[in-house]
Design an enzyme around this catalytic site. Structure first.
Site, short mmCIF file in Angstrom:
data_model
loop_
_atom_site.label_atom_id
_atom_site.label_comp_id
_atom_site.label_asym_id
_atom_site.label_seq_id
_atom_site.Cartn_x
_atom_site.Cartn_y
_atom_site.Cartn_z
N TYR A 53 12.82 39.62 39.87
CA TYR A 53 13.13 39.39 41.29
C TYR A 53 12.01 39.93 42.17
O TYR A 53 11.73 41.14 42.16
CB TYR A 53 14.46 40.06 41.67
CG TYR A 53 15.68 39.47 41.01
CD1 TYR A 53 15.65 38.26 40.33
CD2 TYR A 53 16.91 40.13 41.07
CE1 TYR A 53 16.78 37.73 39.72
CE2 TYR A 53 18.04 39.61 40.48
CZ TYR A 53 17.97 38.41 39.80
OH TYR A 53 19.10 37.89 39.21
N PRO A 209 28.02 32.00 43.32
CA PRO A 209 29.43 31.70 43.60
C PRO A 209 29.64 30.77 44.79
O PRO A 209 30.71 30.16 44.91
CB PRO A 209 30.03 33.08 43.88
CG PRO A 209 28.89 33.89 44.40
CD PRO A 209 27.71 33.41 43.60
N LEU A 210 28.62 30.64 45.65
CA LEU A 210 28.72 29.73 46.79
C LEU A 210 27.89 28.47 46.57
O LEU A 210 27.64 27.71 47.50
CB LEU A 210 28.30 30.43 48.08
CG LEU A 210 29.14 31.66 48.46
CD1 LEU A 210 28.65 32.25 49.78
CD2 LEU A 210 30.63 31.30 48.55
N ALA A 211 27.46 28.26 45.32
CA ALA A 211 26.74 27.04 44.94
C ALA A 211 25.54 26.77 45.83
O ALA A 211 25.38 25.68 46.38
CB ALA A 211 27.70 25.84 44.95
N GLY A 212 24.69 27.78 45.98
CA GLY A 212 23.48 27.61 46.76
C GLY A 212 23.74 27.36 48.23
O GLY A 212 22.91 26.74 48.91
N GLY A 213 24.85 27.85 48.74
CA GLY A 213 25.18 27.71 50.16
C GLY A 213 26.11 26.56 50.47
O GLY A 213 26.64 26.48 51.58
N LEU A 215 29.16 26.02 49.53
CA LEU A 215 30.53 26.46 49.80
C LEU A 215 30.63 27.37 51.01
O LEU A 215 31.70 27.87 51.33
CB LEU A 215 31.10 27.16 48.56
CG LEU A 215 31.29 26.23 47.36
CD1 LEU A 215 31.56 27.02 46.08
CD2 LEU A 215 32.41 25.23 47.62
N GLY A 217 29.96 26.20 53.95
CA GLY A 217 30.37 25.32 55.03
C GLY A 217 29.26 24.90 55.96
O GLY A 217 29.51 24.25 56.98
N LYS A 218 28.01 25.24 55.62
CA LYS A 218 26.92 24.93 56.54
C LYS A 218 26.38 23.51 56.40
O LYS A 218 25.58 23.07 57.22
CB LYS A 218 25.78 25.93 56.37
CG LYS A 218 25.09 25.92 55.02
CD LYS A 218 24.04 27.01 54.98
CE LYS A 218 23.35 27.10 53.62
NZ LYS A 218 22.35 28.19 53.59
#
Length: 342
Positions: A53, A209-213, A215, A217-218
């Site tokens: 990283y 967990p937000l699938a690359g953004g 999820l 909502g953007k």
């Protein structure tokens, strides 16, 4: 925050984990330290990083934060890092060989400013190194007090099972966790990986967990991403990825369901997605990867959110990996070629 055991071990960790891949890249050092403070103050304990990283900078940032905090704060942190990917240009600067992992672990400990890490993970499968060699190195590192527990990341189901079988056969330290890509939009792990983890007592540490953004909502059907979103910063590469995911009707069906639940609950879409994932079988801790402290605070709001049976059933149905329109085939497993360096 809820505490759970780290897989089959007796080590207690928070059900939400702070991922640090953004540190040193999308998040500067003051912002990263603020995230760490907010996370610990909220009851979080598990902090996950990796040598690759930001080419080691993420570990250095975490190390400086640890050094500047009092002992009672440092003692709360369960520290995890990973090794396997390239950290140099020479042939042995990558992979899961004993030679590379020895240097990788020592370098990680130096950057983190600690004598040991609680969880050391093979960052991915290495097809060129005998698994016995990698597992024996991990066992030696545990015996030497440099590592508390071994773990795995990005292994397939058969690779995970092979690692457990070899470790048990040779009486080596058995991996206690696996990090997979897992979310409402990526549920292929449920075909083989989740059952293998349940059978062997490994805890899942889901990343993405937000699938690359998606999820969060953007993204919407009628507004293509632009500006400083992760997909909008690189129009060529980003829009290719956007079109691949946004071109699936089921993507928008999942987003609509998440939005409906969020609005009915008066919470954000990320909180719903994280609460759903936190309740999945075998999950130990969900890795949060925020760019800003504001995003992290919102994510942490999911810690006490428990979805109803009806809400869970709707999200399960709309994202079902056994459905004919799941993008990665009948078993929900995407087949990709992998190279040693990637």
């Amino acid at each position: 925050m809820e505490l759970r055991t780290l897989g089959r071990s007796g080590c207690a960790v928070s059900a939400l984990c702070l991922g640090t891949m953004t540190f040193g890249a999308e998040t500067d050092e003051p912002g990263a330290h603020e995230q760490l403070d907010v996370f610990v103050e909220a009851g979080g304990t598990l902090v996950d990083t990796a040598d690759v990283y930001s080419a080691g900078l993420s570990e250095e940032i975490v190390g400086r934060w640890l050094a500047a905090r009092p002992a009672d704060v440092r003692d709360r942190v369960v520290l995890a890092t990973k090794g396997r990917f390239p950290m140099g240009t020479e042939p042995n600067a990558l992979g899961s060989s004993r030679r590379h992992l020895r240097r990788a672990l020592d370098d990680s400990l130096r950057r983190l400013g600690v004598e040991h890490v609680d969880l050391y993970q093979l960052h991915a499968w290495d097809p060129l190194t005998p698994l016995e060699e990698s597992l024996r190195f991990l066992d030696d590192a545990v015996s030497a007090g440099k590592v508390g527990y071994p773990g795995l990341s990005n292994f397939t189901g058969w690779q995970l099972q092979r690692a457990v079988d070899v470790a048990e056969r040779d009486r080596l330290a058995v991996p206690v966790t696996l990090q997979p890509n897992y979310s409402l939009l990526v549920r292929g792990v449920e075909a083989e990986i989740v059952p293998a983890c349940l059978f062997n007592g490994l805890g899942l540490l889901p990343w993405g967990p937000l699938a690359g953004g998606w999820l969060s909502g953007k993204y919407t059907r009628d507004q293509r991403p632009q500006g400083t979103t992760r997909l909008g910063e690189d129009p060529d590469r980003g829009m290719e990825a956007y079109d691949r995911v946004g071109g699936r009707e089921r993507t928008w069906d999942v987003l609509e369901a998440v939005q409906d639940v969020a609005e009915a609950r008066g919470v954000s879409m990320p909180q719903v997605a994280l609460a759903w994932l936190r309740a999945r079988p075998a999950v130990t801790s969900v890795i949060l990867g925020a760019r800003t402290t504001g995003q992290l605070r919102d994510n942490l709001g999911s810690a006490d959110l428990v979805l109803s049976a009806e809400e869970t059933a709707r999200l399960d149905a709309v994202s079902d990996p056994a459905a004919p329109d799941y993008p990665y085939g009948e078993l929900g497993v995407e087949q990709r070629s992998r190279t040693l360096s990637g």
